[in-house]
Write an enzyme that holds these catalytic residues in place. Structure first.
Site, mmCIF file in Angstrom:
data_model
loop_
_atom_site.group_PDB
_atom_site.id
_atom_site.type_symbol
_atom_site.label_atom_id
_atom_site.label_comp_id
_atom_site.label_asym_id
_atom_site.label_seq_id
_atom_site.Cartn_x
_atom_site.Cartn_y
_atom_site.Cartn_z
ATOM 1 N N ASP A 241 4.662 -4.115 8.009
ATOM 2 C CA ASP A 241 3.776 -4.078 9.175
ATOM 3 C C ASP A 241 3.068 -5.433 9.221
ATOM 4 O OD1 ASP A 241 1.820 -3.955 7.224
ATOM 5 O OD2 ASP A 241 0.916 -2.085 7.925
ATOM 6 N N CYS B 17 3.376 -3.113 3.271
ATOM 7 C CA CYS B 17 2.238 -2.916 4.178
ATOM 8 C C CYS B 17 1.004 -3.460 3.451
ATOM 9 C CB CYS B 17 2.103 -1.452 4.599
ATOM 10 S SG CYS B 17 1.818 -0.280 3.265
ATOM 11 N N THR C 27 -1.181 -1.983 1.386
ATOM 12 C CA THR C 27 -1.229 -1.533 -0.010
ATOM 13 C C THR C 27 0.143 -1.157 -0.568
ATOM 14 O OG1 THR C 27 -1.502 0.723 0.778
ATOM 15 C CG2 THR C 27 -3.532 -0.522 0.313
ATOM 16 N N GLY C 28 1.105 -0.918 0.296
ATOM 17 C CA GLY C 28 2.408 -0.383 -0.124
ATOM 18 C C GLY C 28 2.421 1.140 -0.131
ATOM 19 N N HIS D 158 13.619 3.864 -14.876
ATOM 20 C CA HIS D 158 13.376 5.311 -14.959
ATOM 21 C C HIS D 158 13.632 6.056 -13.646
ATOM 22 C CE1 HIS D 158 10.516 5.099 -18.692
ATOM 23 N NE2 HIS D 158 11.676 4.482 -18.882
ATOM 24 N N HIS E 112 16.692 10.317 -17.659
ATOM 25 C CA HIS E 112 16.171 9.925 -16.332
ATOM 26 C C HIS E 112 17.123 10.359 -15.215
ATOM 27 C CE1 HIS E 112 12.994 7.899 -18.403
ATOM 28 N NE2 HIS E 112 13.882 7.235 -19.118
HETATM 29 C C1 RB5 Z 1 -3.010 -1.447 8.017
HETATM 30 O O1 RB5 Z 1 -4.330 -1.818 8.267
HETATM 31 C C2 RB5 Z 1 -2.913 -0.667 6.701
HETATM 32 O O2 RB5 Z 1 -3.504 0.578 6.834
HETATM 33 C C3 RB5 Z 1 -1.477 -0.543 6.281
HETATM 34 O O3 RB5 Z 1 -0.939 -1.821 6.163
HETATM 35 C C4 RB5 Z 1 -1.206 0.126 4.950
HETATM 36 O O4 RB5 Z 1 -1.969 -0.431 3.922
HETATM 37 C C5 RB5 Z 1 -1.196 1.590 4.919
HETATM 38 O O5 RB5 Z 1 -0.934 2.218 3.891
#
Ligand code: RB5
Length: 152
Positions: free
Chosen positions: A8, A65, A67-68, A98, A133
């Site tokens: 994103d 994104c 945080t992922g 794993h 695994h």
């Molecule tokens: C976007 O602001 C943020 O929410 C998205 O990139 C992501 O971290 C969601 O998990």
């Protein structure tokens, strides 16, 4: 190997950096977007890539994104997808050894571009341990089937 990559807006810069580095190393990289830092919704991008991994059209994928976490939540809804959030180098290795993860998730706001690329390289160069695994991964596939049939 063909590798898909998607992000994103929060992962866009990391995506561009990783894509270029992988192409320089000879990988065929399929870019699923996004193509700028304009705000978009991560489920739209995670779903396109994860759907292709799920049906076998793509061997591996990279999702980024902020945080992922959002990307991994969406990707793991797809059958046959095992998406792992590589929040450290050690975890990047372990999601390969794993979990036999076919998608790696990364955070554009929680790690540097260099850390993200290093984790992709670790994940790509580490094999699956198999053994116990494999048994556990097979249980995930069985669970998927049972959940879909409504018996779990
Ligand atoms: C976007 O602001 C943020 O929410 C998205 O990139 C992501 O971290 C969601 O998990």
């Amino acid at each position: 190997m063909r590798i898909g990559i998607a992000s994103d807006h929060a992962g866009y810069r990391h995506k561009e950096y990783i894509k270029k580095a992988l192409e320089e190393r000879g990988y065929e990289v399929v870019d699923y977007g996004t193509y700028s830092e304009e705000s978009v919704d991560y489920p739209d991008y995670a779903s396109r890539l994860a759907s292709d991994v799920s049906r076998g059209a793509l061997e591996r994928g990279i999702l980024i994104c902020g945080t992922g976490v959002g990307m991994s939540i969406v990707a793991n809804k797809y059958p046959n997808v095992r998406a792992g959030l590589a929040y450290s180098d050690e975890v990047a290795e372990l999601i390969a050894r794993h979990n036999n993860a076919n998608i790696i998730c990364l955070g554009g706001r929680t790690m540097t571009k260099e850390e993200a690329l290093r984790r992709v390289e670790i994940w790509l160069s580490t094999g699956f341990d198999g053994g116990r695994h494999k048994r556990r991964i097979d249980k995930i596939s069985r669970l998927e089937g049972e959940i879909c049939r409504g018996s779990k």
